[in-house]
Each structure stands twice: as structure tokens, then as C-alpha cells.
Design an enzyme around this catalytic site. Structure first.
Site, short mmCIF file in Angstrom:
data_model
loop_
_atom_site.label_atom_id
_atom_site.label_comp_id
_atom_site.label_asym_id
_atom_site.label_seq_id
_atom_site.Cartn_x
_atom_site.Cartn_y
_atom_site.Cartn_z
CB CYS A 63 2.99 14.48 5.03
SG CYS A 63 4.49 14.41 4.03
CG LEU B 262 3.93 -9.42 6.31
CD1 LEU B 262 4.03 -10.09 7.67
CD2 LEU B 262 4.70 -10.20 5.27
CB CYS C 137 0.71 1.81 -2.30
SG CYS C 137 0.24 1.31 -3.96
#
Length: 386
Positions: A344, A73, A190
Site C-alpha cells: 500500500c 506545499l 492525510c
């Protein structure tokens, strides 16, 4: 069948288009009869879908198989808080219909792959690539070349965005610019690197602009040009792209005549399952180790901003960037035969760190499959998912 003549209500809705000499009624009717496929209902697909719907595109197809998550969002403006947990395609359709009920929305709730891409893409006039991974980008490109469809490309990373139009009017394709994908794990996604929330809005809006220009046959389309946007410095620059005569799919002697296995091409498939199993541990196994108070060192190889968001209790932060630089100071206090578990975000970077540490002489290493993302989903609900 869509009636391509504009109704009285549509004449009012699109009046700001109709007074433009480059559009007028005939141009708006072209927009109404056009069919655009958007690959991905995420950061880029959101502004693309909303602006094309507002513009009056007759049919919009959306390909996506994910569900709306809270971390979407921050940038995926076509979805809202009430849509959490719903399919992105359904959420996107609702937003489009609320904006413009005149638009027909086709939902493709599938992962685009070599088996379905041609069948889906052939029904549309323009394809807009809003994907976030290399296998899909090569797949979309190749399918568009084989079907002779324009591919409106966009990508985002941190504060930088790229836009171009491939396979338009005998122009270059994506493979002319990038013949081969980067090595696996060299470019973070991203979720790992971050992205400024407004960036996909800018890049996606440019993609929508290019799609409308193609449909209207107006202006200079971004074919043979790569537009690079730097949000931090508010700067645009343009790189000229030439058609590669040796391109394997659109060159003079194309070698690719059909869609291939793009996961394999981009080395996303696991190649040595047996050896990987020996080096891996899942979250259930690690929880059992913790519950049994086993002696092991848990190392988080993410970067500090990610560590600040969330962490697994008891972990030690040693970023992969420091491990890659062979920073001996951070490793010298660790015994070479110590049992070590690396993690990770999802497991890719910790796998790379494992190989480096093994080369440095560490013997008892395990990589946590799925990383902290799997830990948050399956073990500890208090850990933030990002």
C-alpha cells in the site's frame, strides 16, 4: 528579555489592533509578552504561525523534526519551493522573521515525546496542537493537563476539520472526548485519504484566533465545545463537550500522574516482531525477486485515486475496501497457494489485507515493508512520492 512596551514602529504595525476596544495598547502588550508553542510546522501549524507572528506574539516556539517535501506545499503555506529538503522549523522561522522580525522564534528540532514534552511545554503560556497523529495528541493533552496549560486542538481529514480548546479554565480535556485511541489502522492519515489544501488554513486560523482570545482574556473561548467544519457544504456545527468526572487524567480521581509511552498506548509499536518478520519483505528483497524473474503476484491494495498517482510496474490493483467486503469475484481467479506480495502506501493497509486473505485460505503471503513510499525512495526514483 523582551521589553513589553510597544515601540513607535510597533504602534504603527499593530495600529488596527490598537483601535479595537478589546485590544488597545494594553492588550497588544499582553500579546507581545506572551509565549505560544506550536506543535507541528505542517498544514495546521503554517497558518497558526503566520497569523500569530503577524499579530505580534512575543515568542513563538515550533516543534517539528521533519524536512520540507514537495507534497507538503499543497497546504503548508509557511514553506516554499526553495525550502525543499530543509528542516521545517528553519523554514518556518525564516518565513516568520520575514513577516515580523519583532517575534522571537524558538526552534525545537525534535520529536516530541514523554522525555522532553514537559520540559519544552512548561516554558509557554498556550500550546497549539497542529499534530497529525494520535500519540502526539494524547501526549500534548496529558502534558498540558499536568502543567495546567491550555491546549488549542485542531484536526483535519479530507474536507472536514475540528477545533476545540482543552484544559482551559477547568474545562474538559482531549481524553474527556476521546478516552481511548481508535484501533490501529482504522483511520487513514492525510497521505492515504487526502485533504483539501485550503482546509488546514481555515482550521489553523481558528486555532490562532482562540489563542489570541485566551491571551487577551476576551470573548467566549471554545472550551467545552467542539467546532466541526464541513468544507464541501460550507457548514459549521457545534457539539457540546462535558468534563468527564471519570477522565483518567483530569477527572475526580485521576490515574495518570505522569507521561506514559504514547506509541504503545496508541498501538503504534510493533507487538510481535517475530511473526511479523515471517510475513514481511523489504523493497530490496522484492527487487531481487523481480530481477530473478520469480513467479509471484504483486497486489496493490490502495484506492484507485492513489493508483492513478503512481504504481509499481506489474502490480494488480485490488483495493483494501474490496478485500474487506470479501469481494469473492476479484479473488476467485487467484490460486490459494500462489506467491503474493501486498503493498500500500506505507505498509499498514497491506498488513491488514494480508490477515484477511490469510483467513480466506491464501497461504503464501508477504507484506512489503514501507510500501510504495519505500519503493520510490530506495528503488525506483521515477515513482512519484506523495
Amino acid at each position: 528579555m523582551i521589553n513589553n512596551k510597544l515601540t513607535k514602529q510597533e504602534l504603527s504595525r499593530y495600529s488596527r489592533h490598537l483601535v479595537l476596544p478589546e485590544v488597545r495598547i494594553k492588550g497588544q502588550e499582553k500579546i507581545k509578552q506572551s509565549k505560544v508553542l506550536i506543535v507541528g510546522a505542517g498544514g495546521l501549524g503554517s497558518p497558526v504561525a503566520l497569523y500569530l507572528a503577524a499579530a505580534g506574539i512575543g515568542t513563538i516556539g515550533i516543534v517539528d523534526f521533519d524536512k520540507v517535501e514537495e507534497n507538503n506545499l499543497q497546504r503548508q503555506i509557511i514553506h516554499s519551493t526553495k525550502d525543499l529538503g530543509t528542516k521545517k522549523t528553519e523554514s518556518a522561522k525564516n518565513s516568520i522573521n520575514n513577516l515580523n522580525p519583532n517575534v522571537k522564534v524558538n526552534l525545537h528540532n525534535v520529536k516530541l515525546d514523554s522525555k522532553n514534552a514537559l520540559e519544552i511545554i512548561k516554558k509557554y503560556d498556550v500550546v497549539i496542537d497542529g499534530s497529525d497523529n494520535f500519540p502526539t495528541r494524547y501526549l500534548v493533552n496529558d502534558a498540558c493537563v499536568l502543567l495546567n496549560k491550555p491546549d488549542v486542538y485542531g484536526s483535519i481529514f479530507k474536507f472536514e476539520g475540528h477545533v476545540s480548546v482543552f484544559n482551559f479554565d477547568n474545562g474538559p480535556c482531549y481524553r474527556c472526548l476521546f478516552p481511548n485511541p481508535p484501533p490501529k489502522g482504522t483511520i487513514p492519515n492525510c497521505a492515504e485519504a487526502g485533504v483539501l489544501g485550503v482546509l488546514p488554513g481555515i482550521i489553523g486560523t481558528i486555532q490562532a484566533t482562540e489563542a489570541l482570545k485566551i491571551i487577551l482574556s476576551k470573548g467566549e473561548v471554545l472550551s467545552g465545545r467542539l467546532l466541526v467544519y464541513d468544507a464541501l457544504n460550507m457548514a459549521f456545527r457545534e457539539l457540546k463537550l462535558g468534563k468527564n468526572k471519570n477522565c483518567p487524567i483530569c477527572g475526580e480521581s485521576p490515574r495518570i500522574k505522569e507521561l506514559i509511552d504514547y506509541e504503545q498506548f496508541c498501538q503504534m509499536k510493533e507487538e510481535e516482531e517475530k511473526s511479523l518478520e515471517e510475513d514481511e519483505i523489504n523493497v530490496q528483497q522484492m527487487k531481487k525477486m523481480i530481477d530473478n524473474h520469480e513467479d509471484f503476484l504483486l497486489i496493490d491494495v490502495r484506492e484507485e485515486p492513489e493508483w492513478d498517482i503512481c504504481k509499481i510496474k506489474g502490480a494488480k490493483l485490488i483495493p483494501l475496501s474490496q478485500i474487506m467486503n470479501r469481494n469473492i469475484d476479484i479473488l476467485e481467479d487467484i490460486e490459494k497457494d500462489k506467491n503474493i506480495v501486498l503493498y500500500c502506501h506505507t505498509g499498514a493497509r497491506s498488513s491488514e489485507a494480508l490477515q484477511i486473505l490469510r483467513d480466506e485460505g491464501f497461504k503464501n503471503l508477504k507484506n512489503l515493508v514501507g510500501g510504495i513510499d519505500a519503493w520510490a525512495n530506495e528503488i525506483d526514483q521515477e515513482v512519484t512520492i506523495y
